[in-house]
Design a protein around this motif. Structure first.
Motif, mmCIF file in Angstrom:
data_model
loop_
_atom_site.group_PDB
_atom_site.id
_atom_site.type_symbol
_atom_site.label_atom_id
_atom_site.label_comp_id
_atom_site.label_asym_id
_atom_site.label_seq_id
_atom_site.Cartn_x
_atom_site.Cartn_y
_atom_site.Cartn_z
ATOM 1 N N ALA A 72 -6.903 12.702 11.161
ATOM 2 C CA ALA A 72 -5.887 13.117 12.126
ATOM 3 C C ALA A 72 -6.564 13.173 13.489
ATOM 4 O O ALA A 72 -7.300 14.116 13.779
ATOM 5 C CB ALA A 72 -5.311 14.478 11.750
ATOM 6 N N SER B 152 -3.908 3.402 15.755
ATOM 7 C CA SER B 152 -3.003 4.354 15.122
ATOM 8 C C SER B 152 -2.293 3.704 13.938
ATOM 9 O O SER B 152 -1.720 2.622 14.056
ATOM 10 C CB SER B 152 -1.978 4.826 16.152
ATOM 11 N N TRP C 34 1.461 8.982 12.513
ATOM 12 C CA TRP C 34 1.314 10.210 13.265
ATOM 13 C C TRP C 34 1.829 11.379 12.438
ATOM 14 O O TRP C 34 2.547 11.184 11.450
ATOM 15 C CB TRP C 34 2.053 10.132 14.595
ATOM 16 N N ILE C 35 1.450 12.561 12.849
ATOM 17 C CA ILE C 35 1.884 13.766 12.141
ATOM 18 C C ILE C 35 3.153 14.285 12.800
ATOM 19 O O ILE C 35 3.225 14.426 14.019
ATOM 20 C CB ILE C 35 0.776 14.835 12.159
ATOM 21 N N VAL D 4 -7.476 10.107 5.386
ATOM 22 C CA VAL D 4 -7.409 9.486 6.707
ATOM 23 C C VAL D 4 -7.800 10.552 7.729
ATOM 24 O O VAL D 4 -7.997 11.722 7.376
ATOM 25 C CB VAL D 4 -5.990 8.938 7.024
ATOM 26 N N VAL E 244 -3.917 12.265 2.071
ATOM 27 C CA VAL E 244 -2.525 11.827 1.991
ATOM 28 C C VAL E 244 -1.985 12.223 0.628
ATOM 29 O O VAL E 244 -2.597 11.922 -0.404
ATOM 30 C CB VAL E 244 -2.428 10.305 2.178
ATOM 31 N N LEU F 292 -2.723 9.200 12.956
ATOM 32 C CA LEU F 292 -3.496 8.985 11.742
ATOM 33 C C LEU F 292 -4.269 7.681 11.903
ATOM 34 O O LEU F 292 -3.669 6.630 12.200
ATOM 35 C CB LEU F 292 -2.544 8.927 10.541
ATOM 36 N N LEU G 208 0.628 15.561 3.980
ATOM 37 C CA LEU G 208 -0.761 15.567 4.445
ATOM 38 C C LEU G 208 -1.342 16.940 4.203
ATOM 39 O O LEU G 208 -0.649 17.955 4.352
ATOM 40 C CB LEU G 208 -0.823 15.238 5.946
ATOM 41 N N LEU H 212 3.177 7.208 7.984
ATOM 42 C CA LEU H 212 1.916 6.477 7.828
ATOM 43 C C LEU H 212 2.199 5.080 7.293
ATOM 44 O O LEU H 212 2.955 4.913 6.322
ATOM 45 C CB LEU H 212 1.012 7.254 6.855
#
Lengths: 981, 417, 91
Positions: free
Chosen positions: A953, A918, A921-922, A951, A966, A909, A894, A940
């Motif tokens: 965050a 959702s 997630w990061i 996308v 991405v 994300l 990302l 993702l």
């Protein structure tokens, strides 16, 4: 006059010394040998506390741990201890105590107005109201209740004292040093058994301390015990719990009898005692009788009044009435008379008895067939009403300032019950006694209903013999036992005197007999339900004096015998224990061990900023004065690795030697990829799954010899991986000839990474050709580094040309310094965990945040590593549809669309213009040195398909929503050219 | 039956509290019911209540081996929250929390649900990151969550030592709507309200066998005779395996014990629920004033309802490490409950391999807060013979399918959840 | 407190050991399918009574031991090495 109620002589009191103390700001004096309670009584202080609910005035009720009323805030400042029983506090010079649970002064507590509302504040009233409006519970009702409830105030300040944990083993543990316990310890000790004798009191003897005539026997016994080298005597030690397999917990009060602990001395010590055999000689607690006004200050257990008179030389009152249902209590009247008090009357529901005869001969006024039906007075007892048993009306009034009560004795069966033994009803004693033991324990003396000093001592001696024999020792000849006549402690059945006014079954929590009946009326008829509904026996005294009385009131309401109603289950603790003692010394800084690498001192000298990685301390980065902030340091270190060369301590990685003829087979089974094909002198990245198909750990593993392998694990999983390997070797493949040894602590390791790493390593390492041909990527060889034996790995976590030098931990500093010197001309810089993280995120290497126990190899883009042939842990269950589902989130890279906008780990994300759900997630975030800006890794849904798209965050917790692009997870050198340079 | 109210208390107080009646009847069991619920804890009683209240199924018996509310309902640390990571979990627990928020009014019984706030402290970057991920998952699912910095923690719970010497507090994840409830009152309130709707609550009635025919359940054998019903729901957490063995199948459950502790009563000291991130420890203060606290499992299977010293020592040490002022206070009592531990830490509310048999089980040690939600979903599943979407993922089959709900990634180890 | 007699080290406190699951289940061989591994990893008899368990003497000799223990009384009746078999007595 000082101490107007103190006798001139007698008791275990050192009158030659005076101890000054204050209670509620008033100064008093007492003597060594006093408890706070006895000293207060000596000074005529009758009112010492307020009850929980109705704030009724309360006085000292007992002389021991069973005290429900006389709870004080002891000491001041950070050492303040709320709810401290004045009856067990040893007096010391300078003691400061205050009363608690009052609004206003102790004498004029305006919360006592609650008593006027008592008709509406019966058992469980709060379950039936305070429901409307709903929002008022937290805002209005509950704060009101919480302020009114509770007992003492905690200091709220850190406890300045220290505690210790200690351990002991013995053949026979004797709990309680009354007549039974002393005799048991002597009998067991005489056999040569290792004996521990523990008693909560400072003086040993129990009831012997109230019998001046038996002082010689007590002394002789104590000196005999003191002469037995295998007997350990532990006074001031409360055994609080009986756990499985002969393990008991105890707390020794090392320094509670002084203002503060001396230097290097703990306040208390918590003992874990492992005993082969246990003798419980815990005595008995006297029980109250429920009659109207039975809580007035000046109403006291008969045995307590006797003890204050005999042991402490204090008259708890000057004109006393005894209300007793058995002969065992009559000695209290004699003791008080000896002490100089006037015995106004003895009230006894029985018609005649041996004790009555003697009392009559002594000239006491005996009211047979009678009961106390009321008390007079406000904050102190002024009179007692007496009537015929069961009669109506108010009865005859007697002026008195002390009412001594005894409804019989409750054997202290707490520990026996906790050991698993059932309780049995003794119809003669109207009490529960221990039933058949489940563990290797036996009760002796009053705690199993054997009353009288002589009988209890004989019972104790027999128990001590039996315990020692059971532990394998040979019994020795008998010793003299005290010759003392025993009074008959079998009471007539009188639990409650009904009349107008509150008759309490639980003094501390203000539970009345009427509350118990109300509970029954509402269906809370089982003792466990009644207890919870009324809070009966749930105070700090846990119903030691009144628990059975409440049960009896309930039994009457149910129309059943008490034996059927029973008591609530006994649970630890037999008496409340200090939190700090249970916690021991492993608190604060020592809550967990601190693990340091062999290079800790090096990092310290470099001024490292630290971070906690599990219990390890690792350098986060090495700040320099020129660095504007932490990021400046981290970026500088990472840039050094990308552009020149950096050096990093990687000693925390787990290291396991796997050796044996079947080692290769074993590794093929525990790794998802193949190792048996690996040549000697080469390393391979390996992926371990759990049996459920989820990724467990990764690391590089090298083949050192034909049957010798060096496995590395992540720092966090070093222990779990070792256990995992050991478990499967033992349980699944015992046929494999493989040995495992953890060598994490034996080997330190240093990574040297960057385009100039080869030059630096070449200057440090001797005896190896480091050319790409001779020592390519993933090569491993033993070598000499800076003159010491070492092992060199050409492996890379950073994505640069890199080596790891492993060496015996003791040489780590030496090698590090050699590398620093060798690297000086190349601009070498030490780098910490933060730069290491930066580098691996740029490179797209997964680590802890991605290997979080929820991801599969496919999720992480490592699916191709799973071998197609051959079995391995996790192979089968990884094929379950839920784990192969293509819609599972996949690892992606990302990049913040605006390089200046920070993205954060934990953001989710979401799709722009989507439903806000959702999609992933990061997991990891850093600033990049390769292409400045914020980058990260994340999981993702449809991750590969979304590469190239944007996308959001979303971080609603912090009010952020950052557009991110991405990208491939492998943002830096995806072709792996640099590592092979 | 007249309900409870302040007015009625006033009235009864004036006439010597003689007019109160049993909070729930003590009926003899009938030979047949529409639904039998096995287990008179919070979950079983809630199941019966919602069967009657939501689905109009009132011919229901709750069979309890001993006394209602004496199992885990009466031996927990009373915490209520919905601060979960996985949507399957947080949506379910949020539904439960919403039921809690109106429970007093639904039941006509004060269960003392107190939304005092629940704070999970974190002490390092990894923990903070996990907290942020979890908090954002909650927020994206419409659940309240806040991230607190050190000052925020201090303001909510000033007694916490932010610099505890080993693992300084970095911040906390707070759910302000979380809190505590009076555990016993939950059982009594559901019993009272279910009883008022016609449910028979039958105590001292132990199920000793299942009556099966044609792959379906027909009823149960009990110590008080056979009782028949076409549908039977199990709500016996801690003892689920014993009951499913009677039904002829095994379940992914291992029974472990969890200790809990209470201190002596104190004036207000801790206003919220706070959990330590550096060791397993959580604490709150009851309305009576006792500090109620606990930690992790003892770590071995047990039906023994009693714990041992090592775990207790760890809990006390974690407590003093988080709040050094606790050192001088006293532990009063400890006890233990037996937990259905599952291999992923998430529960089962589902149909079973036996037609007509349903279960709510596998609550690990999070069952108390689930009480109304579990009863609600269990009742739905029984009434409709299919799960509600809130409990659709809580199946026994999820391990065959690889759809684990492993909230913390601890793996297939019952004792590690 | 559990006290477990380690055959190599003697009786030791529970704190030195780590429980590691039901020892009556056997890991399927290479031919095991999802159903077999499911039963190995997840399905449990979870007896209320005697059970043979894996315990590792993790802070001692590190041996994996089979322990026959009662899940109500906590009594430890027998301890054996991994390769040995422990019989479960009748309830």
């Amino acid at each position: 006059m000082s101490q107007p109620h103190r006798r001139q002589a007698g008791g275990h009191i050192d009158r030659a010394r005076r101890l000054a103390f204050t209670f509620d700001g008033r100064r008093f004096e007492g003597h060594p040998g006093d408890t706070l309670a006895s000293a207060l009584l000596a000074n005529g202080v009758r009112l010492v506390g307020r009850s929980f609910k109705y704030h009724r005035p309360r006085g000292i009720f007992s002389a021991g741990v069973e005290e429900p009323n006389a709870l004080v805030e002891l000491r001041e400042g950070a050492r303040r201890e709320p709810n401290t029983r004045a009856t067990v506090v040893e007096l010391f010079d300078g003691l400061v105590a205050g009363s608690q649970n009052r609004r206003g002064s102790l004498a004029f507590d305006w919360m006592a107005a609650a008593g006027l509302l008592a008709p509406w504040l019966g058992a469980g009233f709060y379950y039936k109201t305070f429901m409307w409006p709903a929002a008022w519970w937290e805002r209005v009702y509950e704060p009101m209740i919480r302020r009114a409830a509770g007992l003492g105030h905690a200091s709220g300040m850190p406890d300045p004292d220290r505690y210790e944990a200690a351990h002991a083993h013995c053949d026979v543990l004797v709990v309680g040093a009354g007549p039974a316990g002393l005799a048991a310890a002597r009998a067991a000790g005489a056999t040569g058994a290792r004996v521990i004798l523990a008693d909560q009191d400072v003086l040993l003897g129990g009831d012997l301390l109230n019998e001046p005539g038996l002082e010689a026997w007590r002394h002789e016994t104590l000196s005999a015990i003191a002469g037995m080298p295998e007997v350990t005597v532990m006074p001031r030690t409360t055994v609080f719990g009986f756990y499985d397999q002969g393990v008991l917990g105890a707390v020794e009060r090392v320094a509670d009898h002084v203002p503060e602990p001396p230097p290097h001395t703990p306040r208390q010590r918590a003992w874990t005692i492992r005993a082969r055999e246990v003798v419980l000689a815990t005595g008995a607690h006297e029980r109250l009788i429920a009659f109207p006004g039975n809580d007035r200050p000046g109403v006291m257990l008969a045995g307590a009044a006797r003890g204050y008179a005999r042991r402490h030389g204090v008259r708890a009152g000057e004109s006393a009435v005894l209300f007793a249902t058995h002969d065992g209590a009559y000695d209290a009247a004699f003791a008080m008379a000896e002490a100089g008090a006037r015995i106004v009357a003895i009230v006894d529901p029985r018609q005649d008895s041996a004790a009555m005869q003697r009392a009559r001969e002594a000239g006491f006024d005996i009211r047979t067939g009678s009961e106390v039906c009321g008390t007079v007075g406000l904050t102190a007892l002024r009179g007692v009403s007496v009537r015929g048993v069961g009669a109506a009306g108010r009865g005859d009034a007697f002026a008195a300032d002390l009412l001594m009560v005894s409804g019989g004795w409750n054997p202290a069966v707490h520990l026996a019950s906790m050991s698993g033994a059932p309780l049995a009803w003794d119809e003669a004693l109207l009490a529960f006694v221990p039933g058949a033991p489940v563990q290797r324990e036996r009760s002796a003396g009053a705690c199993r209903g054997v009353h009288g000093i002589g009988a209890a001592a004989a019972d104790g001696a027999a128990a001590g013999h039996a315990a020692a024999e059971a532990a394998g020792f040979v019994a020795m000849p008998a010793f003299p036992l005290p010759d003392a006549p025993a009074a008959d402690c079998r009471p007539c059945e009188l639990w409650e005197v009904k009349g107008r006014g509150k008759a309490f079954v639980d003094l501390q929590d203000d539970v009345t007999a009427a509350d118990i009946r109300l509970a029954h009326r509402e269906g809370f008829s089982h003792i466990e339900h009644a207890k919870r509904y009324t809070t009966h026996a749930m105070g700090t005294d846990q119903g030691k004096t009144g628990g059975i009385v409440g049960a009896a009131v309930l039994a009457e309401a149910r129309g059943e015998p008490v034996s059927r109603v029973g008591l609530p289950r006994f649970r630890p603790y037999a008496a409340p224990i200090a939190w700090g003692a249970m916690a021991g010394e492993g608190v604060g800084k020592h809550f967990q061990p601190t693990r340091r690498t062999a290079l800790h001192g090096v990092h310290e000298a470099l001024g490292a900023a630290w971070l906690d990685a599990g219990i390890w301390k690792r350098p986060a980065y090495y700040p320099r004065p020129a660095d504007a902030d932490a990021w400046a340091s981290v970026l500088r270190e990472a840039r050094a690795v990308r552009e020149r060369v950096g050096i990093c301590d990687v000693s925390t990685l787990g290291k396991i030697m796997v050796e044996g003829p079947d080692a290769a087979t074993f590794l093929d089974r525990v790794y998802a990829n193949t190792f048996s094909t690996l040549p000697i002198g080469r390393a391979r990245y390996g992926l371990m799954l759990r049996d459920d198909g989820i990724v467990f750990d990764d690391g590089t593993t090298s083949r050192i010899g034909p049957e010798s392998w060096f496995v590395t694990t992540t720092t966090a999983q070093a222990g779990p991986v070792m256990q995992h390997l050991e478990f499967h070797l033992a349980s699944a493949w015992p046929d494999l000839d493989v040995s495992l040894a953890s060598v994490t602590d034996q080997w330190a390791a240093i990574a040297i990474a960057g385009p100039r790493a080869r030059e630096v390593v070449a200057a440090v390492v001797q005896g190896l050709d480091l050319s790409n041909e001779a020592f390519p990527f993933m090569a491993v060889a033993d070598c000499t580094a800076a003159g010491v034996p070492a092992r060199l790995f050409r492996i890379s976590f950073s994505g640069e040309l890199a080596y790891e030098i492993a060496m015996p931990a003791g040489y780590a500093t030496h090698v590090w310094q050699a590398a620093m010197e060798a690297g000086a001309t190349h601009g070498i810089e030490p780098y910490g965990m933060e730069a290491l993280g930066l580098l691996r995120i740029e490179k797209g290497h997964v680590a802890g945040p991605e290997l979080n126990g929820q991801t599969t190899a496919q999720d992480l883009g490592l699916g191709r590593m799973l071998k197609k042939k051959g079995d391995f842990i996790g192979r089968v269950l990884a094929q379950r549809p839920g784990l192969t589902d293509p819609s599972r989130p996949r690892l992606v890279g990302l990049r913040s669309v605006d390089p200046a906008r920070q993205i954060r780990v934990g953001s989710h994300l979401v799709l722009p213009g989507g439903d806000g759900r959702s999609q992933g997630w990061i997991t990891s975030v850093t600033r990049s040195v390769v292409e400045p800006g914020w980058i990260g890794l994340g999981m993702l849904r449809e991750g590969e398909a979304r590469i190239g798209s944007e996308v959001l965050a979303a971080n609603p917790l912090m009010g952020e929503e950052v557009p991110v692009r991405v990208v491939s997870a492998h943002m830096h050198d995806p072709e792996n050219i640099r590592v092979r340079a | 039956m007249a309900g409870y109210s302040g007015f009625r208390i006033l009235l009864e107080g004036l006439r010597g509290n003689s007019g109160w009646h049993q909070a729930w009847r003590k009926p003899e069991p009938s030979p047949t019911y529409d639904v039998i619920v096995v287990g008179g804890g919070g979950h079983g009683l809630a199941t019966a209540f919602y069967l009657a209240e939501v689905h109009g199924i009132r011919n229901v018996a709750v069979l309890e081996r001993g006394l209602i509310g004496q199992g885990n309902t009466g031996r927990n640390t009373t915490i209520v929250r919905s601060n979960y990571l996985l949507p399957e979990n947080n949506n379910f627990y949020e539904h439960s929390l919403k039921l809690w928020e109106g429970l007093e009014q639904s039941l006509g019984y004060n269960v003392m649900m107190s939304q005092r706030g629940v704070i999970n402290l974190f002490h390092n970057d990894a923990q903070r990151n996990a907290a942020i991920r979890r908090g954002n998952s909650m927020r994206l699912n419409g659940i309240d969550a806040e991230i607190l910095d050190r000052e925020g923690v201090k303001a909510m719970c000033p007694i916490v030592d932010l610099d505890n010497g080993r693992y300084p507090v970095m911040g906390g994840l707070m759910q302000r709507r979380g809190g505590t409830a009076r555990h016993d009152a939950v059982a009594w309130g559901f019993a009272h309200a279910a009883d008022a709707r016609g449910v028979d609550i039958i105590e001292h009635c132990e199920v000793t066998g299942m009556i099966l025919a044609g792959g379906a359940i027909q009823g149960v054998r009990t110590t008080r005779g056979e009782i028949r019903a076409p549908k039977v729901g199990l709500a016996v957490a801690g003892h689920t395996s014993t009951l499913t063995e009677m039904a002829g199948f095994r379940v992914p459950i291992e029974t472990h014990l969890l200790q809990a502790f209470v201190s002596e009563a104190l004036k207000p000291l801790i206003d919220c629920v706070v959990t330590f991130g550096a060791g397993h420890f959580y604490i709150s203060q009851s309305d009576k004033g006792g500090l109620v606290f606990g930690g992790g499992l003892d770590g071995y299977p047990s039906y023994g309802q009693r714990g041992t010293l090592p775990e207790a020592e760890h809990v006390y040490a974690a407590g003093v490490s988080m709040i050094p002022a606790l050192g001088r206070l006293r532990g009063l009592r400890s006890w233990a409950g037996v937990m259905d531990m599952t291999p992923d830490g998430s529960p089962y509310i589902c149909r079973t391999p036996l037609r007509g048999l349903y279960m709510t089980a596998g609550w690990c040690y999070g069952g108390f807060k689930a009480t109304p939600g579990s009863g609600w979903c269990h009742a739905w599943t029984i009434a409709k013979d299919e799960p509600h979407r809130l409990n659709a993922a809580f199946t026994l089959d999820r391990f065959r399918e690889g759809r684990m709900l492993d909230e913390r990634g601890n793996g297939p180890f019952f004792w590690a959840q | 407190m559990l006290r477990i007699p380690c055959p190599h080290c003697g009786a030791r406190d529970e704190a030195e050991f780590a429980y590691r699951g039901d020892a009556t289940v056997t890991r399927p061989g290479p031919d095991g399918d999802i159903a077999a591994f499911h039963d190995y990893l997840y399905a449990r008899t979870n007896p209320r009574g005697w059970q043979v368990e894996w315990w590792q003497h993790s802070a001692g000799c590190r041996a994996f031991l089979k322990v026959l223990r009662h899940t109500v009384t906590h009594e430890v009746r027998a301890v054996a090495n991994a390769a040995e078999t422990l019989e479960v007595p009748p309830a």
